[in-house]
Design a protein around this motif. Structure first.
Motif, PDB file in Angstrom:
ATOM      1  N   ILE A  25     -73.850  32.796  13.009  1.00 31.95           N
ATOM      2  CA  ILE A  25     -72.818  33.832  13.104  1.00 31.95           C
ATOM      3  C   ILE A  25     -71.497  33.268  12.594  1.00 31.95           C
ATOM      4  O   ILE A  25     -70.961  32.306  13.144  1.00 31.95           O
ATOM      5  CB  ILE A  25     -72.664  34.322  14.555  1.00 31.95           C
ATOM      6  N   VAL A  26     -70.990  33.858  11.521  1.00 32.05           N
ATOM      7  CA  VAL A  26     -69.725  33.424  10.926  1.00 32.05           C
ATOM      8  C   VAL A  26     -68.703  34.519  11.192  1.00 32.05           C
ATOM      9  O   VAL A  26     -68.556  35.474  10.427  1.00 32.05           O
ATOM     10  CB  VAL A  26     -69.871  33.149   9.417  1.00 32.05           C
ATOM     11  N   GLU A  27     -67.996  34.383  12.282  1.00 26.71           N
ATOM     12  CA  GLU A  27     -67.055  35.397  12.765  1.00 26.71           C
ATOM     13  C   GLU A  27     -65.911  34.690  13.475  1.00 26.71           C
ATOM     14  O   GLU A  27     -66.137  33.935  14.430  1.00 26.71           O
ATOM     15  CB  GLU A  27     -67.777  36.353  13.725  1.00 26.71           C
ATOM     16  N   ASP A  28     -64.661  34.909  12.983  1.00 30.58           N
ATOM     17  CA  ASP A  28     -63.530  34.185  13.567  1.00 30.58           C
ATOM     18  C   ASP A  28     -62.931  34.859  14.792  1.00 30.58           C
ATOM     19  O   ASP A  28     -62.040  34.301  15.423  1.00 30.58           O
ATOM     20  CB  ASP A  28     -62.447  33.932  12.518  1.00 30.58           C
ATOM     21  N   PRO A  73     -60.671  32.585   7.834  1.00 28.17           N
ATOM     22  CA  PRO A  73     -59.635  31.621   7.446  1.00 28.17           C
ATOM     23  C   PRO A  73     -59.992  30.919   6.140  1.00 28.17           C
ATOM     24  O   PRO A  73     -61.169  30.724   5.829  1.00 28.17           O
ATOM     25  CB  PRO A  73     -59.631  30.630   8.626  1.00 28.17           C
ATOM     26  N   SER A  74     -59.017  30.538   5.387  1.00 28.88           N
ATOM     27  CA  SER A  74     -59.172  29.785   4.135  1.00 28.88           C
ATOM     28  C   SER A  74     -59.843  30.610   3.047  1.00 28.88           C
ATOM     29  O   SER A  74     -59.181  31.108   2.144  1.00 28.88           O
ATOM     30  CB  SER A  74     -59.941  28.475   4.367  1.00 28.88           C
ATOM     31  N   TYR A  75     -61.156  30.770   3.089  1.00 34.82           N
ATOM     32  CA  TYR A  75     -61.895  31.534   2.083  1.00 34.82           C
ATOM     33  C   TYR A  75     -62.590  32.713   2.750  1.00 34.82           C
ATOM     34  O   TYR A  75     -63.008  32.633   3.902  1.00 34.82           O
ATOM     35  CB  TYR A  75     -62.929  30.655   1.383  1.00 34.82           C
ATOM     36  N   ASP A  76     -62.716  33.810   2.000  1.00 32.06           N
ATOM     37  CA  ASP A  76     -63.326  34.996   2.604  1.00 32.06           C
ATOM     38  C   ASP A  76     -64.851  34.932   2.575  1.00 32.06           C
ATOM     39  O   ASP A  76     -65.450  34.014   2.006  1.00 32.06           O
ATOM     40  CB  ASP A  76     -62.820  36.285   1.948  1.00 32.06           C
ATOM     41  N   GLY A  77     -65.472  35.926   3.196  1.00 28.70           N
ATOM     42  CA  GLY A  77     -66.923  35.956   3.290  1.00 28.70           C
ATOM     43  C   GLY A  77     -67.620  36.070   1.953  1.00 28.70           C
ATOM     44  O   GLY A  77     -68.740  35.577   1.783  1.00 28.70           O
ATOM     45  N   CYS A  88     -72.665  30.057  16.744  1.00 27.45           N
ATOM     46  CA  CYS A  88     -71.441  30.516  16.087  1.00 27.45           C
ATOM     47  C   CYS A  88     -70.769  29.356  15.357  1.00 27.45           C
ATOM     48  O   CYS A  88     -70.687  28.241  15.886  1.00 27.45           O
ATOM     49  CB  CYS A  88     -70.461  31.101  17.111  1.00 27.45           C
ATOM     50  N   VAL A  89     -70.298  29.621  14.168  1.00 25.19           N
ATOM     51  CA  VAL A  89     -69.556  28.628  13.399  1.00 25.19           C
ATOM     52  C   VAL A  89     -68.186  28.423  14.031  1.00 25.19           C
ATOM     53  O   VAL A  89     -67.500  29.383  14.384  1.00 25.19           O
ATOM     54  CB  VAL A  89     -69.405  29.087  11.936  1.00 25.19           C
ATOM     55  N   GLN A  90     -67.794  27.189  14.176  1.00 20.32           N
ATOM     56  CA  GLN A  90     -66.488  26.866  14.746  1.00 20.32           C
ATOM     57  C   GLN A  90     -65.519  26.338  13.689  1.00 20.32           C
ATOM     58  O   GLN A  90     -64.315  26.510  13.799  1.00 20.32           O
ATOM     59  CB  GLN A  90     -66.649  25.815  15.861  1.00 20.32           C
ATOM     60  N   GLN A  91     -66.057  25.683  12.675  1.00 24.10           N
ATOM     61  CA  GLN A  91     -65.244  25.094  11.614  1.00 24.10           C
ATOM     62  C   GLN A  91     -65.415  25.936  10.354  1.00 24.10           C
ATOM     63  O   GLN A  91     -66.453  25.876   9.684  1.00 24.10           O
ATOM     64  CB  GLN A  91     -65.684  23.638  11.377  1.00 24.10           C
ATOM     65  N   PHE A  92     -64.375  26.706   9.988  1.00 30.84           N
ATOM     66  CA  PHE A  92     -64.510  27.684   8.914  1.00 30.84           C
ATOM     67  C   PHE A  92     -64.194  27.137   7.524  1.00 30.84           C
ATOM     68  O   PHE A  92     -64.197  27.882   6.554  1.00 30.84           O
ATOM     69  CB  PHE A  92     -63.624  28.892   9.210  1.00 30.84           C
ATOM     70  N   THR A  93     -63.924  25.842   7.433  1.00 32.81           N
ATOM     71  CA  THR A  93     -63.686  25.243   6.118  1.00 32.81           C
ATOM     72  C   THR A  93     -64.916  24.498   5.594  1.00 32.81           C
ATOM     73  O   THR A  93     -64.910  24.022   4.467  1.00 32.81           O
ATOM     74  CB  THR A  93     -62.487  24.268   6.162  1.00 32.81           C
ATOM     75  N   HIS A  94     -65.952  24.421   6.421  1.00 34.20           N
ATOM     76  CA  HIS A  94     -67.164  23.704   6.018  1.00 34.20           C
ATOM     77  C   HIS A  94     -68.405  24.521   6.380  1.00 34.20           C
ATOM     78  O   HIS A  94     -69.365  24.013   6.966  1.00 34.20           O
ATOM     79  CB  HIS A  94     -67.229  22.318   6.684  1.00 34.20           C
ATOM     80  N   ILE A  95     -68.394  25.782   6.011  1.00 31.58           N
ATOM     81  CA  ILE A  95     -69.482  26.677   6.386  1.00 31.58           C
ATOM     82  C   ILE A  95     -70.779  26.299   5.673  1.00 31.58           C
ATOM     83  O   ILE A  95     -71.859  26.287   6.278  1.00 31.58           O
ATOM     84  CB  ILE A  95     -69.098  28.142   6.093  1.00 31.58           C
ATOM     85  N   LYS A  96     -70.687  25.972   4.401  1.00 30.81           N
ATOM     86  CA  LYS A  96     -71.898  25.610   3.653  1.00 30.81           C
ATOM     87  C   LYS A  96     -72.546  24.362   4.235  1.00 30.81           C
ATOM     88  O   LYS A  96     -73.781  24.297   4.366  1.00 30.81           O
ATOM     89  CB  LYS A  96     -71.557  25.395   2.182  1.00 30.81           C
ATOM     90  N   GLU A  97     -71.733  23.385   4.602  1.00 31.90           N
ATOM     91  CA  GLU A  97     -72.272  22.161   5.187  1.00 31.90           C
ATOM     92  C   GLU A  97     -72.974  22.447   6.507  1.00 31.90           C
ATOM     93  O   GLU A  97     -74.050  21.894   6.789  1.00 31.90           O
ATOM     94  CB  GLU A  97     -71.150  21.142   5.406  1.00 31.90           C
ATOM     95  N   GLN A  98     -72.388  23.330   7.319  1.00 33.50           N
ATOM     96  CA  GLN A  98     -73.021  23.685   8.591  1.00 33.50           C
ATOM     97  C   GLN A  98     -74.322  24.447   8.360  1.00 33.50           C
ATOM     98  O   GLN A  98     -75.295  24.273   9.099  1.00 33.50           O
ATOM     99  CB  GLN A  98     -72.054  24.519   9.430  1.00 33.50           C
ATOM    100  N   PHE A  99     -74.330  25.270   7.338  1.00 27.57           N
ATOM    101  CA  PHE A  99     -75.551  25.990   7.000  1.00 27.57           C
ATOM    102  C   PHE A  99     -76.668  25.015   6.642  1.00 27.57           C
ATOM    103  O   PHE A  99     -77.806  25.135   7.121  1.00 27.57           O
ATOM    104  CB  PHE A  99     -75.294  26.944   5.828  1.00 27.57           C
ATOM    105  N   LEU A 100     -76.370  24.050   5.788  1.00 31.19           N
ATOM    106  CA  LEU A 100     -77.377  23.083   5.362  1.00 31.19           C
ATOM    107  C   LEU A 100     -77.851  22.217   6.524  1.00 31.19           C
ATOM    108  O   LEU A 100     -79.022  21.838   6.591  1.00 31.19           O
ATOM    109  CB  LEU A 100     -76.811  22.202   4.245  1.00 31.19           C
TER     110      LEU A 100
END
Length: 236
Positions: free
Chosen positions: A6-9, A56-60, A30-42
């Motif tokens: 879940i990627v929701e701020d 934050p930072s980059y959009d969906g 739930c993702v907590q760090q929104f600048t490293h979403i791809k890394e968390q996915f992997l």
């Protein structure tokens, strides 16, 4: 047990989605760090993403494109944006479905079940055929969303990849517009029929880049059919 990322701020919304998914037997985080979403996915390797647009930072849209470079897992956008262009952009950037806020949790659950069933269940491509599909020398790579012919290759959008796949698996047979709509979108009620026509046109242009012409035939009043006439040389 399927794992949902879940990627929701909005912490409250994220927690509601997480708890509801867990109640119905899914493993959700739930993702907590929104600048490293791809890394968390992997790292976590989820089976499905629920993705907000305003982050934050980059959009969906950005993160959807990033995920699509490494995976074809179902991605469902959940956003307060209700504009048609936002929904079009979500699909064009690799999303599979779109839910607007405020939402009914029952609808979210139904779309999750449908997306998972389509990706891994009764409607899924068999595992041994999941990565590539070859039709008369034309190779679809589902993991990279590419079509290859001889020494040439083109990149497809996620929907173009799904469209070609649906046609190629029954090459030579007519596939109705209704079946194609259902193959590309889980909920066809809110999909403009013209959207399918647009995707067919784009797929034809991608094939033409490979010097393959007239492969996708319009069968008036019925649907579309994929010819394999390119096997003789790939020219018009």
């Amino acid at each position: 047990m399927y794992r949902i990322m879940i990627v929701e701020d909005d912490d409250k919304i994220a927690e509601i989605l997480k708890n509801y998914a867990q109640r119905y037997g899914y493993e959700a985080f739930c993702v907590q760090q929104f600048t490293h979403i791809k890394e968390q996915f992997l790292e976590r390797q989820p089976d499905l993403l629920l993705l907000d647009i305003n982050l934050p930072s980059y959009d969906g849209f950005y993160w959807c494109r990033q995920i699509r470079t490494v995976s074809n897992v179902p991605i469902i956008f959940i956003s307060a944006r209700t504009g048609e262009m936002d929904q079009v952009m979500a699909i064009e950037n690799g999303g599979d479905d779109y839910i607007t806020k405020p939402f009914y949790l029952e609808v979210v659950l139904a779309k999750i079940k449908s997306a998972l069933r389509r990706a891994y269940g009764e409607y899924a491509v068999p595992a041994e055929n999941r990565d590539t599909l070859e039709t008369a020398g034309l190779i679809l790579d589902r993991t990279r969303n590419t079509l290859s012919w001889n020494d040439s290759q083109v990149e497809l959008t996620h929907k173009e990849c799904m469209l070609y796949d649906a046609l190629a698996r029954t090459a030579g047979a007519i596939v109705s517009r209704e079946n194609l709509l259902e193959a590309l979108w889980d909920d066809t009620q809110f999909v403009d029929d013209n959207t399918l026509t647009v995707n067919v046109t784009r797929l034809r242009k991608k094939l033409e880049q490979l010097n393959i012409y007239d492969a996708v035939e319009t069968v008036r009043g019925q649907g579309y059919r994929l010819h394999i006439s390119w096997s003789g040389g790939g020219s018009k």
